[in-house]
Design an enzyme around this catalytic site. Sequence first.
Site, mmCIF file in Angstrom:
data_model
loop_
_atom_site.group_PDB
_atom_site.id
_atom_site.type_symbol
_atom_site.label_atom_id
_atom_site.label_comp_id
_atom_site.label_asym_id
_atom_site.label_seq_id
_atom_site.Cartn_x
_atom_site.Cartn_y
_atom_site.Cartn_z
ATOM 1 N N LYS A 201 0.811 -1.213 0.000
ATOM 2 C CA LYS A 201 0.000 0.000 0.000
ATOM 3 C C LYS A 201 0.844 1.262 0.000
ATOM 4 O O LYS A 201 0.622 2.167 -0.798
ATOM 5 C CB LYS A 201 -0.927 0.000 1.219
ATOM 6 C CG LYS A 201 -1.710 1.288 1.414
ATOM 7 C CD LYS A 201 -2.638 1.188 2.611
ATOM 8 C CE LYS A 201 -1.900 1.080 3.927
ATOM 9 N NZ LYS A 201 -1.120 2.304 4.263
ATOM 10 N N ARG B 116 -9.519 4.097 9.219
ATOM 11 C CA ARG B 116 -9.344 2.725 9.642
ATOM 12 C C ARG B 116 -10.658 2.076 10.060
ATOM 13 O O ARG B 116 -10.695 0.870 10.293
ATOM 14 C CB ARG B 116 -8.357 2.655 10.823
ATOM 15 C CG ARG B 116 -6.944 3.095 10.478
ATOM 16 C CD ARG B 116 -6.082 3.137 11.720
ATOM 17 N NE ARG B 116 -4.728 3.587 11.433
ATOM 18 C CZ ARG B 116 -3.710 2.784 11.165
ATOM 19 N NH1 ARG B 116 -3.903 1.483 11.150
ATOM 20 N NH2 ARG B 116 -2.514 3.266 10.924
ATOM 21 N N ARG C 36 9.755 -11.904 3.842
ATOM 22 C CA ARG C 36 10.370 -10.613 4.173
ATOM 23 C C ARG C 36 11.667 -10.791 4.944
ATOM 24 O O ARG C 36 11.780 -11.619 5.838
ATOM 25 C CB ARG C 36 9.402 -9.756 5.000
ATOM 26 C CG ARG C 36 8.195 -9.313 4.237
ATOM 27 C CD ARG C 36 7.399 -8.287 5.008
ATOM 28 N NE ARG C 36 6.908 -8.794 6.295
ATOM 29 C CZ ARG C 36 6.126 -8.098 7.110
ATOM 30 N NH1 ARG C 36 5.762 -6.871 6.774
ATOM 31 N NH2 ARG C 36 5.711 -8.619 8.245
ATOM 32 N N ARG D 81 11.569 -11.505 10.763
ATOM 33 C CA ARG D 81 10.796 -11.197 11.958
ATOM 34 C C ARG D 81 10.268 -12.486 12.577
ATOM 35 O O ARG D 81 9.844 -13.407 11.872
ATOM 36 C CB ARG D 81 9.620 -10.282 11.604
ATOM 37 C CG ARG D 81 9.984 -8.843 11.470
ATOM 38 C CD ARG D 81 8.819 -7.981 11.020
ATOM 39 N NE ARG D 81 7.535 -8.345 11.623
ATOM 40 C CZ ARG D 81 6.426 -7.608 11.489
ATOM 41 N NH1 ARG D 81 6.459 -6.492 10.783
ATOM 42 N NH2 ARG D 81 5.307 -7.989 12.048
ATOM 43 N N ARG E 180 -3.106 -12.876 11.831
ATOM 44 C CA ARG E 180 -3.169 -11.430 11.647
ATOM 45 C C ARG E 180 -4.197 -11.076 10.578
ATOM 46 O O ARG E 180 -4.935 -10.085 10.696
ATOM 47 C CB ARG E 180 -1.796 -10.875 11.244
ATOM 48 C CG ARG E 180 -0.766 -10.904 12.351
ATOM 49 C CD ARG E 180 0.319 -9.862 12.138
ATOM 50 N NE ARG E 180 1.022 -9.991 10.889
ATOM 51 C CZ ARG E 180 2.206 -10.580 10.745
ATOM 52 N NH1 ARG E 180 2.809 -11.100 11.799
ATOM 53 N NH2 ARG E 180 2.796 -10.630 9.578
#
Length: 280
Positions: free
Chosen positions: A50, A127, A161, A205, A216
């Site tokens: 995004k 949001r 990632r 991570r 998530r």
Amino acid sequence: LFLAECCCNAVVTLLQPQQALTGGQLVSLHNAAAAAQIAAAGVQTQCVGKGTYASRIAAALNVPHIAAGDLVRAEIKSGSTLGQQMQQIVSQGHLLPDEVIIKVLQQRLEQGQKAGEGGFILDGFPRTVPQAEQLSRVTDIQLALNLSLRQEVLVEKCCGRRICQHCGKNYNIADIYLPASRDRPEIVMPPLSAPPECEPHLEIREDDTPDVVLKRLRVYQEGAAPVENYYRKAGLLLDFEITGGIPETTPRLMAALDPYIKAVHRSSSSKEQHAAVVGQ
């Protein structure tokens, strides 16, 4: 453009720079530029890109990319009265109230108006549906572009990632290829490889695991899906599926947006011409 990521999606809304919110009241924006006003915002789902798409679109349209999170951090760092109030709220582990974020955002938009900015990309707001409703009262929404990414691709990208602990740059080792099926396009996303000097310093991570990423996404969908539905019910949602990397997707995205951007330009030009005739 308003970007609000919903589940595996990002909602982008084309805005018309006609009104702003000051002290809870709607007021006309004087000297509104003819360019399309763009706001990119939303709850954060990782790996959709995004922020990157927002910055690319902003650069292409020559408008600023305004990240709501950056505005909040800058206000706190400034040590202003509002910033001190925000710091106190955040330090207690609470979310900032809508009216506080609106106030900071409004200050930035007023600064942009005075500086002659022709529009903006707003990243990180709204949001929630109440925030989206308040945004609708602030400005005229022309289009919501729904950037979608298949869940299995999103999970693989999140798990791929890597961050270099030496220079701080982000990379992604995921090499994604999904062949086309009867109702699905081919997806090709090559890895974003780190240079040799960064490879020894790459770390992952701890929470970038498939189970955690899926959790998530479920939590995200529960909170953000209503924002997507809000724009869909309003008849403002245009679906756009991401099927490649950012360099390949950005031209397709700009081509999809082009008719709507031109329509806003024509609308703004028409209003300016009418104002000129009335003023003669």
